[in-house]
Scaffold this active site. Structure first.
Site, PDB file in Angstrom:
ATOM      1  N   ALA A  81     -15.370  -7.756 -43.907  1.00 56.27           N
ATOM      2  CA  ALA A  81     -15.115  -6.482 -43.235  1.00 56.27           C
ATOM      3  C   ALA A  81     -15.028  -6.651 -41.717  1.00 56.27           C
ATOM      4  O   ALA A  81     -14.088  -6.163 -41.085  1.00 56.27           O
ATOM      5  CB  ALA A  81     -16.211  -5.481 -43.592  1.00 56.27           C
ATOM      6  N   VAL A 109     -19.542  -3.447 -49.706  1.00 57.88           N
ATOM      7  CA  VAL A 109     -18.461  -4.043 -48.932  1.00 57.88           C
ATOM      8  C   VAL A 109     -18.967  -5.342 -48.315  1.00 57.88           C
ATOM      9  O   VAL A 109     -20.012  -5.348 -47.646  1.00 57.88           O
ATOM     10  CB  VAL A 109     -18.007  -3.082 -47.810  1.00 57.88           C
ATOM     11  CG1 VAL A 109     -16.840  -3.674 -47.032  1.00 57.88           C
ATOM     12  CG2 VAL A 109     -17.634  -1.722 -48.391  1.00 57.88           C
ATOM     13  N   CYS A 110     -18.241  -6.429 -48.523  1.00 58.84           N
ATOM     14  CA  CYS A 110     -18.663  -7.713 -47.944  1.00 58.84           C
ATOM     15  C   CYS A 110     -18.609  -7.631 -46.425  1.00 58.84           C
ATOM     16  O   CYS A 110     -17.546  -7.378 -45.836  1.00 58.84           O
ATOM     17  CB  CYS A 110     -17.767  -8.845 -48.420  1.00 58.84           C
ATOM     18  SG  CYS A 110     -18.115 -10.398 -47.549  1.00 58.84           S
ATOM     19  N   ILE A 111     -19.736  -7.872 -45.784  1.00 55.35           N
ATOM     20  CA  ILE A 111     -19.820  -7.666 -44.334  1.00 55.35           C
ATOM     21  C   ILE A 111     -18.960  -8.677 -43.577  1.00 55.35           C
ATOM     22  O   ILE A 111     -18.294  -8.321 -42.596  1.00 55.35           O
ATOM     23  CB  ILE A 111     -21.290  -7.673 -43.866  1.00 55.35           C
ATOM     24  CG1 ILE A 111     -21.374  -7.307 -42.392  1.00 55.35           C
ATOM     25  CG2 ILE A 111     -21.964  -9.006 -44.128  1.00 55.35           C
ATOM     26  CD1 ILE A 111     -22.770  -6.942 -41.924  1.00 55.35           C
TER      27      ILE A 111
END
Lengths: 125, 130
Positions: B82, B77-79
């Protein structure tokens, strides 16, 4: 069969969305910048509404969004200098290269078609 | 063949997430490898731990978690995408002074460099999005 030219780069990022309708354009550019920061050779291809990101004199403005003009100005610092624009899309928006904030390479439809083949990876936003 | 998935569509508001999950299952059923799923843009919302859809609809989080449990598929998940959207694991919640967290293993918060490595390291990266 037409001959496929040799690879132009590692990554082609295709940008099809305008700067304010969604965050796709900005997040696509972020992916391009990160790839370039990791030493990848990156090309950008602006299509459709994505071309409007390149129009000169864009403001951050009152929309509550950062926009993308400032990011586009940083591309050179990241050594992203291959900016490709769909010529038909450009004309369709009533724009010419002189209306754009950065120097671009305008592609006809046959040159467009070859782009995914001459990059190792394509990311579409 | 080695596949990877980039998911840009949010859960339940578009077809993208359903199609991505079905594609993932089809890839594995055909005996191919799935090197990872990268969640970006609104796609990060597929990692929401608290997702509670009605029982007669597919549970997307359970679907992704199942892929990881059965086949070890990494769920990345792209931080940055997110955090903007209120999705964070315990560590980030502590760092940002938030009560509770919305992302948990096997989803992992990671950077966009992982997306580029994933794409360059597989034979086909398939994007599902708007």
């Amino acid at each position: 069969m037409t001959d496929v030219p040799p690879y132009h780069g590692d990554l082609l990022v295709i940008l099809r969305h305008g700067p304010h309708g969604s965050s796709l354009l900005r997040e696509g550019l972020d992916a391009a910048l990160v790839a370039a920061a990791f030493g990848r050779d990156v090309s950008l291809l602006f299509m459709g509404e994505g071309i409007s990101a390149l129009v000169r004199d864009q403001q951050v403005g009152p929309l509550g969004q950062k926009g993308t003009a400032a990011t586009l100005q940083m591309l050179e610092m990241y050594d992203i200098d291959r900016l490709l624009v769909d010529g038909e899309g450009l004309a369709g928006l009533g724009l010419a290269p002189r209306d754009l904030m950065l120097p671009v390479e305008v592609l006809d439809s046959s040159a467009m078609a070859v782009q995914p083949k001459v990059h190792r990876l394509v990311l579409t936003f | 063949m080695r596949y990877a998935i980039l998911l840009l569509g949010g859960p339940y508001s578009a077809q993208a997430a359903h199609s991505a999950l079905r594609f993932a299952r089809a890839v594995l059923a055909r005996g191919h490898r799935l090197e990872g799923v990268f969640f970006y843009h609104d796609g990060v919302q597929n990692a929401a731990r608290l997702m509670a859809p009605p029982q007669d609809e597919p549970h997307l989080v359970d679907g992704w978690v199942g892929l990881n449990a059965e086949q070890g598929v990494p769920l990345m998940v792209c931080i940055a995408a997110a955090l903007r959207r209120g999705l964070m694991d315990e560590r980030e919640a502590t760092r940002h002074g938030k009560q509770g967290h919305s992302v948990e293993a096997p989803f992992e918060l990671t950077g966009l460099g992982q997306l580029v490595d994933l794409g360059l390291g597989c034979d086909r990266l398939v994007t599902f999005g708007p």
